[in-house]
Scaffold this active site. Structure first.
Site, short mmCIF file in Angstrom:
data_model
loop_
_atom_site.label_atom_id
_atom_site.label_comp_id
_atom_site.label_asym_id
_atom_site.label_seq_id
_atom_site.Cartn_x
_atom_site.Cartn_y
_atom_site.Cartn_z
N ALA A 1 0.82 -1.20 0.00
CA ALA A 1 0.00 0.00 0.00
C ALA A 1 0.86 1.26 0.00
O ALA A 1 0.35 2.36 -0.15
CB ALA A 1 -0.91 -0.01 1.22
N ARG A 2 2.17 1.08 0.16
CA ARG A 2 3.01 2.25 0.32
C ARG A 2 2.93 3.21 -0.86
O ARG A 2 2.88 4.42 -0.70
CB ARG A 2 4.45 1.84 0.56
CG ARG A 2 5.23 2.91 1.29
CD ARG A 2 6.71 2.63 1.18
NE ARG A 2 7.14 1.54 2.03
CZ ARG A 2 7.47 1.69 3.30
NH1 ARG A 2 7.41 2.88 3.84
NH2 ARG A 2 7.89 0.67 4.00
N GLY A 3 2.92 2.63 -2.05
CA GLY A 3 2.85 3.46 -3.25
C GLY A 3 1.60 4.31 -3.27
O GLY A 3 1.65 5.52 -3.52
#
Lengths: 342, 563
Positions: free
Chosen positions: A274-276
């Site tokens: 989910a970082r992106g």
């Protein structure tokens, strides 16, 4: 020598936007700048830091603790610091290749130990970079054990040193700005992921831009003060906008549609984790805030997506299509679908 | 078009200018790259720079920027710092074997020239000009581009010895007409010098040259001389080769609003700068321009390979001597020394060393491998199996990428073999080199094998474990001498035996349409694992590469071909 003003940098808009975004919201993470040599990467970072407002700190505090943050200031390991407050410039600390672990995390203060037999900790580069920028030229050539330290500290925001009876914890929150040329060695995926945003810089190809760079450099070298004066207003405008954006940021809203859009882009590209998407979201919000808006628009997301995603695509080493092109393609398809639905 | 008198620059003038400018403004011009073998002229020139600092070979970071002087510290019982070699005030700093500097040293010297290097006590080190001595031969790694780009001047090592002249301190206040700036920008692009740093250097050089003449405005003549000095040695192409970037049509609009009649500024003026540069370049060099640009592009990684290479360490860190590295005695004592009083106050003469003090010297990490692709690109190959061969190579590349191994690419066709890609960990570059692989012509198999072997031996010397991956149908028809078909096979077999004698792990992938005896025999002589491409799917090739026949330790195992 005086610092070249940020506002006087010619072109390289992506790099300037990405650096401005992390100046507004440092939690976005670092910026990875890759591409040609001699494109003013280091100049841009130093110029940005110099253009930011000075920060409050305690006089003599070697850890640059934030007086406004009671937990941080209260736990400051620097027993020697005076209570007096002062203003310090935003630091830009160079992390050179071949640097030793001791210099990065800090070590025993040799002078004290030898002279008086006292056991005191001498803070390293991580402490010096706290609340500022840690600049790593040729980040792809950095030794693995230094990379490990950086990953660890960047994740926790705290540098913990436990060795030789020295036991020190100090805050170390900084924006890593790494530059490098991917042709000279690939970056470890974990480190790549730590960089919130990535931009590619290219030597300007068109002659008018190159002439403009020559002329500005010439003017700067002939008369640094006069040159600075020429760009003072533009510089102040940029600083004010960053400050205003920082204040506005908590109020910037992201509608469900925007969240849906972000998710759709992430899905279209099949990015890991989910970082992106989170970074895309955060960067979009800084764009809105920089423009003085309280709502994030499609255009903000579209602008932020390449910065947040290009370096996170699962790499197919044999796919000739560059990451940038893949992001572009995904954006087109998502936005077209969006337009159709509307 | 009337031909203006041609501007030239004699070798004497060039040397004098380089020395003068580098000395006067190291933060702008960086210094001089003196390229070529040791010769009496170089000795004379360096003697002229009397009082300069010469860096020792393999100099370490502490010695450069300063650090704790262990001997003095232990003697006096108080910390004694030693000044770094960079903190003196000698007029020039001479850097021998500049092509072999470690990446750390390159980084320090680069920041030193940028005025960003500090000594340990935090004082900024004043930039001083470097004289980089590069004795590398054509195929050797070049000076790291980070450093090579920061020095404005390149001179041959046999440059004449000339005295410095004085450059007025206010040379920067010389006026630079917009038109001249445009000419120089266009000339740099036309000559394939894309670096903005070099472009700024040529502009600064033009100003300094004008200042030396005693004038206050840069003329076109000054600009041309500056271009001869700075751009000519870095030209990577001729203007005519790529009309799209020919300076004339692209000369910027800015030139339109300058007063008429000023010298230079329009297309033809920029052309004159370029023409003068082109005229100054040796015709032999011109034909090599394309390869020169390739060599330059390769320089970065090639420089990297030397990383602590030739048995040199890559750094010192805390750790237990043994598997990870050898004991670094001085560093260990340095780490232990400060604790002496704390640990053993009674025994002032002895330094107690504890486990935490131990420092190890790391050499290049073990197990790093280099896969050398030795690809037959001859005519018979080209039409039959080239695409498949490329596909196989790409699969192995992908695997190498995952393991972060290094790869190199040798191709042989027509009369000779060529190293298309020196060892690199960059998959991007490997792929590009492979895609651009030309094909057709004879099969100089022996030459190809020898080129691959050379790379392998070089890599082994640097601590890498080389594997030779040969893709061929084994049908040689060009011998080492270039003539005589019959000799071709003999030469190839001899080369193969040399590979086995050197215990280089090898895999031979038979790319022939009808895999057969020729390649199998070759593999046997080479001590290589034999894999016919027909049955070799990518997985089989990968497996073969993972277990090449001859491990460096088992020298004379006769590997039977796996058919």
């Amino acid at each position: 020598m005086a610092t070249f003003p940020f506002a006087a940098l010619v072109g390289q808009d992506d790099m300037k936007r990405a650096l401005t975004a992390v100046a507004i919201d440092p939690t976005i993470g670092g910026v990875l700048i890759f591409g040609d040599r001699g494109t003013g990467k280091s100049t841009a970072v130093r110029a940005l830091a110099a253009s930011l407002p000075t920060m409050a700190a305690f006089e003599g505090c070697r850890y640059r603790c934030d007086p406004a943050n009671p937990t941080e200031a209260g736990a400051c390991p620097d027993k020697e610091r005076a209570g007096k407050k002062t203003k310090i410039p935003v630091p830009v600390v160079d992390l050179p290749l071949g640097v030793t672990e001791d210099r990065v995390v800090g070590a025993l203060d040799l002078e004290r130990a030898l002279a008086t037999g006292e056991k005191l900790f001498e803070p390293g580069l991580l402490a010096r970079a706290h609340r500022g920028f840690l600049y790593i030229d040729e980040v792809n050539l950095l030794e693995d054990h230094i990379v490990d330290i950086l990953l660890d500290v960047a994740a926790s925001g705290i540098n913990v040193v436990e060795r030789e009876g020295l036991s020190v914890r100090h805050p170390a929150r900084f924006v890593i700005v790494g530059s490098g040329n991917p042709e000279e060695g690939e970056l470890r995926p974990q480190l790549l992921d730590r960089f919130g945003l990535a931009v590619e810089v290219k030597t300007p190809a068109d002659i008018p831009t190159r002439v403009e760079i020559i002329k500005r450099r010439d003017a700067f070298e002939r008369d640094p003060e006069g040159f600075f004066e020429t760009y003072r207003k533009a510089g102040e405008r940029h600083r004010r906008r960053i400050l205003a954006a920082r204040r506005l940021l908590p109020e910037v809203e992201t509608s469900d549609e925007i969240l849906g859009l972000v998710a759709a882009i992430g899905m279209a590209l099949g990015t890991d984790g989910a970082r992106g998407e989170l970074t895309m979201m955060r960067a979009s919000r800084t764009f809105a805030a920089y423009d003085g808006r309280k709502t994030v628009t499609d255009a903000d997301v579209r602008g932020a997506a390449p910065f947040a995603l290009t370096h996170r695509l699962r790499r197919d080493p044999l796919d000739e299509t560059g990451s940038a092109a893949r992001v572009d393609r995904a954006l087109k398809s998502v936005f077209e679908a969006d337009a159709d639905a509307a | 078009m009337p031909t203006p008198p041609e501007t030239t620059l004699s070798a004497q003038e060039a040397t004098a200018l380089c020395l003068t400018l580098a000395h006067a403004a190291p933060e702008t011009f960086g210094g001089i790259l003196l390229r070529g073998p040791l010769c009496p002229e170089r000795t004379r020139l360096l003697a002229r720079l009397e009082g300069s600092r010469r860096l020792p070979l393999g100099v370490e970071t502490d010695r450069l920027v300063g650090g704790l002087d262990l001997t003095a510290t232990l003697e006096s019982g108080r910390p004694t710092m030693m000044a770094g070699l960079l903190s003196g005030n000698e007029p020039f700093i001479i850097v021998p074997s500049a092509e072999r500097l470690s990446p750390e040293t390159v980084g320090i010297l680069s920041r030193f020239l940028d005025g960003q290097a500090n000594s340990p006590d935090g004082t900024r080190l004043q930039a001083r000009p470097l004289i980089l001595l590069d004795e590398g031969e054509a195929d050797d790694p070049r000076v790291d581009p980070r450093l090579a780009e920061r020095v404005a001047f390149i001179l041959p090592s046999n440059a004449p010895d000339e005295p410095l002249v004085r450059l007025a301190e206010d040379w920067r206040s010389v006026d630079l007409p917009d038109a001249i700036a445009a000419d120089l920008a266009a000339a740099a692009v036309a000559l394939g010098v894309s670096s903005m740093r070099t472009t700024l250097q040529v502009v600064a050089a033009a100003k300094a040259i004008a200042a030396l003449r005693g004038t206050s405005v840069v003329t076109q003549e000054d600009a041309t001389r500056a271009a001869l000095l700075v751009l000519a040695p870095r030209a990577t192409r001729l203007p005519s080769e790529d009309p799209a970037v020919d300076p004339a049509p692209q000369t910027p609009e800015e030139t339109d609003d300058k007063p008429e009649g000023e010298p230079g500024g329009d297309g033809p003026a920029a052309d004159r700068v370029v023409d003068a540069v082109v005229a100054s370049i040796d015709p032999d060099v011109l034909s090599g321009l394309q390869t020169a640009s390739l060599a330059r592009a390769n320089a970065g990684r090639a420089g990297q390979i030397v990383k602590g290479g030739r048995g040199r360490p890559t750094g010192v860190r805390q750790g237990i001597p043994g598997r990870a590295g050898r004991l670094a005695l001085v560093e260990t004592l340095t780490a232990a020394a400060p604790w002496r009083r704390l640990r053993a106050p009674a025994e002032a003469s002895r330094i107690p060393v504890r486990r935490d003090d131990l420092r190890i010297r790391r050499t290049r990490s073990k197990g790093a491998t280099l896969t050398i692709f030795c690809v037959d690109a001859s005519g018979s190959q080209a039409f039959a199996r080239m695409a498949e061969a490329k596909g196989a190579v790409e699969r192995v590349l992908a695997k190498a990428y995952v393991r972060r191994d290094e790869v190199a690419l040798v191709a042989f066709r027509k009369e000779s073999a060529e190293v298309l890609l020196p060892p690199t960990p960059s998959l991007t570059r490997a792929k590009r080199a492979l895609a651009a692989l030309p094909a057709g012509g004879g099969t100089p198999l022996a030459a190809g094998l020898i080129a691959g072997l050379r790379l392998a031996i070089g890599a082994a010397r640097e601590g890498l474990e080389p594997t030779l991956l040969v893709l061929t149908d084994g049908r040689a028809n060009v011998p080492l001498s270039g003539v005589g078909r019959a000799q071709a096979t003999e030469d190839a077999l001899a080369a193969a035996r040399t590979i086995r004698r050197n215990a280089i792990g090898a895999v031979l992938i038979d790319t022939g349409t009808r895999p057969g005896a020729a390649a199998a025999t070759l593999a046997q002589e080479m001590g290589a694992r034999y894999v016919p491409l027909r049955i070799a799917d990518a997985a089989a090739i990968e497996a073969a590469v993972a277990r090449p026949s001859a491990a460096p330790s088992s020298v004379r195992t006769t590997a039977s071909p796996v058919a």
